[in-house]
Design a protein around this motif. Structure first.
Motif, PDB file in Angstrom:
ATOM      1  N   ARG A   1       0.834  -1.198   0.000  1.00  8.54           N
ATOM      2  CA  ARG A   1       0.000   0.000   0.000  1.00  8.54           C
ATOM      3  C   ARG A   1       0.863   1.240   0.000  1.00  8.54           C
ATOM      4  N   SER A   2       0.277   2.303  -0.498  1.00  6.79           N
ATOM      5  CA  SER A   2       0.822   3.648  -0.337  1.00  6.79           C
ATOM      6  C   SER A   2      -0.195   4.385   0.533  1.00  6.79           C
ATOM      7  N   PRO A   3       0.022   5.637   0.850  1.00 10.57           N
ATOM      8  CA  PRO A   3      -0.962   6.308   1.704  1.00 10.57           C
ATOM      9  C   PRO A   3      -2.397   6.290   1.167  1.00 10.57           C
ATOM     10  N   ARG A   4      -2.573   6.390  -0.162  1.00  9.63           N
ATOM     11  CA  ARG A   4      -3.935   6.481  -0.705  1.00  9.63           C
ATOM     12  C   ARG A   4      -4.322   5.344  -1.629  1.00  9.63           C
ATOM     13  N   LEU A   5      -3.414   4.391  -1.873  1.00  9.15           N
ATOM     14  CA  LEU A   5      -3.683   3.340  -2.843  1.00  9.15           C
ATOM     15  C   LEU A   5      -3.345   1.955  -2.303  1.00  9.15           C
ATOM     16  N   GLY A   6      -4.123   0.979  -2.722  1.00 11.17           N
ATOM     17  CA  GLY A   6      -3.805  -0.421  -2.495  1.00 11.17           C
ATOM     18  C   GLY A   6      -3.370  -1.023  -3.816  1.00 11.17           C
ATOM     19  N   PHE A   7      -2.309  -1.803  -3.808  1.00 11.65           N
ATOM     20  CA  PHE A   7      -1.762  -2.432  -5.004  1.00 11.65           C
ATOM     21  C   PHE A   7      -2.141  -3.911  -4.967  1.00 11.65           C
ATOM     22  N   ARG A   8      -3.030  -4.330  -5.862  1.00 11.18           N
ATOM     23  CA  ARG A   8      -3.498  -5.707  -5.916  1.00 11.18           C
ATOM     24  C   ARG A   8      -2.819  -6.422  -7.066  1.00 11.18           C
ATOM     25  N   ALA A   9      -2.256  -7.585  -6.804  1.00  9.14           N
ATOM     26  CA  ALA A   9      -1.702  -8.397  -7.887  1.00  9.14           C
ATOM     27  C   ALA A   9      -2.844  -8.785  -8.821  1.00  9.14           C
ATOM     28  N   VAL A  10      -2.564  -8.790 -10.116  1.00 14.58           N
ATOM     29  CA  VAL A  10      -3.620  -9.147 -11.072  1.00 14.58           C
ATOM     30  C   VAL A  10      -4.071 -10.580 -10.835  1.00 14.58           C
ATOM     31  N   GLU A  11      -5.356 -10.796 -10.970  1.00 11.12           N
ATOM     32  CA  GLU A  11      -5.949 -12.122 -10.865  1.00 11.12           C
ATOM     33  C   GLU A  11      -7.270 -12.092 -11.610  1.00 11.12           C
ATOM     34  N   PRO A  12      -7.666 -13.200 -12.198  1.00 12.64           N
ATOM     35  CA  PRO A  12      -8.881 -13.228 -13.018  1.00 12.64           C
ATOM     36  C   PRO A  12     -10.144 -12.777 -12.283  1.00 12.64           C
ATOM     37  N   SER A  13     -10.205 -12.946 -10.974  1.00 15.17           N
ATOM     38  CA  SER A  13     -11.400 -12.528 -10.239  1.00 15.17           C
ATOM     39  C   SER A  13     -11.609 -11.011 -10.280  1.00 15.17           C
ATOM     40  N   LEU A  14     -10.619 -10.263 -10.724  1.00 14.79           N
ATOM     41  CA  LEU A  14     -10.730  -8.804 -10.813  1.00 14.79           C
ATOM     42  C   LEU A  14     -11.149  -8.344 -12.209  1.00 14.79           C
ATOM     43  N   SER A  15     -11.604  -9.278 -13.049  1.00 16.72           N
ATOM     44  CA  SER A  15     -11.903  -8.933 -14.441  1.00 16.72           C
ATOM     45  C   SER A  15     -13.038  -7.915 -14.580  1.00 16.72           C
ATOM     46  N   ALA A  16     -14.071  -7.994 -13.767  1.00 17.08           N
ATOM     47  CA  ALA A  16     -15.185  -7.043 -13.895  1.00 17.08           C
ATOM     48  C   ALA A  16     -14.742  -5.621 -13.536  1.00 17.08           C
ATOM     49  N   PRO A  17     -14.099  -5.386 -12.375  1.00 16.05           N
ATOM     50  CA  PRO A  17     -13.676  -4.012 -12.094  1.00 16.05           C
ATOM     51  C   PRO A  17     -12.574  -3.524 -13.037  1.00 16.05           C
ATOM     52  N   ALA A  18     -11.733  -4.419 -13.538  1.00 21.48           N
ATOM     53  CA  ALA A  18     -10.701  -4.013 -14.501  1.00 21.48           C
ATOM     54  C   ALA A  18     -11.351  -3.565 -15.805  1.00 21.48           C
ATOM     55  N   ALA A  19     -12.320  -4.334 -16.299  1.00 25.28           N
ATOM     56  CA  ALA A  19     -13.015  -3.959 -17.533  1.00 25.28           C
ATOM     57  C   ALA A  19     -13.741  -2.625 -17.359  1.00 25.28           C
ATOM     58  N   ALA A  20     -14.366  -2.425 -16.214  1.00 28.67           N
ATOM     59  CA  ALA A  20     -15.059  -1.162 -15.946  1.00 28.67           C
ATOM     60  C   ALA A  20     -14.077   0.012 -15.953  1.00 28.67           C
ATOM     61  N   PHE A  21     -12.888  -0.182 -15.377  1.00 30.89           N
ATOM     62  CA  PHE A  21     -11.850   0.858 -15.369  1.00 30.89           C
ATOM     63  C   PHE A  21     -11.468   1.253 -16.795  1.00 30.89           C
ATOM     64  N   TYR A  22     -11.203   0.264 -17.635  1.00 32.41           N
ATOM     65  CA  TYR A  22     -10.793   0.572 -18.999  1.00 32.41           C
ATOM     66  C   TYR A  22     -11.926   1.178 -19.826  1.00 32.41           C
ATOM     67  N   ARG A  23     -13.155   0.731 -19.630  1.00 36.13           N
ATOM     68  CA  ARG A  23     -14.285   1.344 -20.348  1.00 36.13           C
ATOM     69  C   ARG A  23     -14.473   2.796 -19.908  1.00 36.13           C
ATOM     70  N   ARG A  24     -14.398   3.033 -18.610  1.00 30.37           N
ATOM     71  CA  ARG A  24     -14.597   4.366 -18.052  1.00 30.37           C
ATOM     72  C   ARG A  24     -13.548   5.358 -18.570  1.00 30.37           C
ATOM     73  N   ASN A  25     -12.350   4.875 -18.834  1.00 26.01           N
ATOM     74  CA  ASN A  25     -11.229   5.749 -19.209  1.00 26.01           C
ATOM     75  C   ASN A  25     -10.817   5.617 -20.674  1.00 26.01           C
ATOM     76  N   ARG A  26     -11.631   4.920 -21.440  1.00 18.90           N
ATOM     77  CA  ARG A  26     -11.266   4.632 -22.833  1.00 18.90           C
ATOM     78  C   ARG A  26     -10.884   5.892 -23.617  1.00 18.90           C
ATOM     79  N   ALA A  27     -11.728   6.902 -23.613  1.00 17.37           N
ATOM     80  CA  ALA A  27     -11.452   8.124 -24.382  1.00 17.37           C
ATOM     81  C   ALA A  27     -10.242   8.871 -23.825  1.00 17.37           C
ATOM     82  N   ALA A  28     -10.072   8.881 -22.513  1.00 13.45           N
ATOM     83  CA  ALA A  28      -8.941   9.595 -21.904  1.00 13.45           C
ATOM     84  C   ALA A  28      -7.607   8.948 -22.237  1.00 13.45           C
ATOM     85  N   PHE A  29      -7.560   7.625 -22.334  1.00  7.48           N
ATOM     86  CA  PHE A  29      -6.307   6.919 -22.619  1.00  7.48           C
ATOM     87  C   PHE A  29      -6.002   6.818 -24.112  1.00  7.48           C
ATOM     88  N   ALA A  30      -7.026   6.977 -24.957  1.00 14.00           N
ATOM     89  CA  ALA A  30      -6.877   6.743 -26.399  1.00 14.00           C
ATOM     90  C   ALA A  30      -5.736   7.519 -27.062  1.00 14.00           C
TER      91      ALA A  30
END
Length: 185
Positions: A7-36
């Motif tokens: 952890r850092s003061p404001r963030l938790g660092f989670r190792a990637v794992e398949p069970s995180l696929s729904a929140p990961a997909a939501a993150f990329y959809r939410r930021n698609r235009a910003a990252f493009a």
């Protein structure tokens, strides 16, 4: 969903794992235009839960063979929502002991210090736990916020890599940034 690799003061660092696929997909959809403007164009499958499940399985296998370590970032008060990613990619061992850093922060958190915090804490983790000597980041000159985040995290400019990566069909220049493990010098 509260198991962090670190952890850092404001963030938790989670190792990637398949069970995180729904929140990961939501993150990329939410930021698609910003990252493009700064990313190669991904396949549509990348933005789906099945696409992220496959990607996270692949990324987890990279850690198992010491090739790369990838993390999904969360805010501990909202542990089910991914707000960033950070990766140590293409690790080279032997006399080099180096890798390439990648990172993304949710657009709603830009210009609030989350990027530099994530980079600083993760790089310290990589030096301490992976024994790396050097972490490299390559950033497009037209991305001043990312350059500033890397600089605030202790990275220094080593030069310009001309036509370094193909982004949206264009070979883009990148500023080559590096942080050395000063404790190992």
């Amino acid at each position: 969903m509260n198991s962090y690799v670190f952890r850092s003061p404001r963030l938790g660092f989670r190792a990637v794992e398949p069970s995180l696929s729904a929140p990961a997909a939501a993150f990329y959809r939410r930021n698609r235009a910003a990252f493009a403007p700064f990313d190669p164009v991904p396949e549509e499958e990348f933005f789906t839960e099945p696409g992220q499940r496959a990607r996270l399985e692949l990324e987890r296998s990279w850690a198992e063979c010491d090739r790369a370590y990838r993390f999904l970032l969360v805010q501990p008060r909202h542990p089910g929502k991914v707000v960033g990613m950070l990766g140590f990619n293409e690790i080279v061992r032997g006399a080099f002991q180096s890798c390439f850093l990648s990172y993304k922060i949710d657009r709603t958190l830009w210009n609030r210090g989350y990027g530099s915090e994530a980079i600083r804490y993760a790089t310290a983790w990589a030096f301490r736990n992976l024994g790396l000597h050097r972490v490299e980041a390559n950033i497009m000159p037209r991305n001043p916020a990312s350059l500033r985040a890397a600089e605030k995290a202790g990275f220094v400019r080593e030069g310009l890599s001309r036509r370094y990566l193909n982004i949206n069909g264009v070979w883009e220049d990148h500023i080559h940034m590096v942080r050395l493990n000063e404790d190992a010098l």
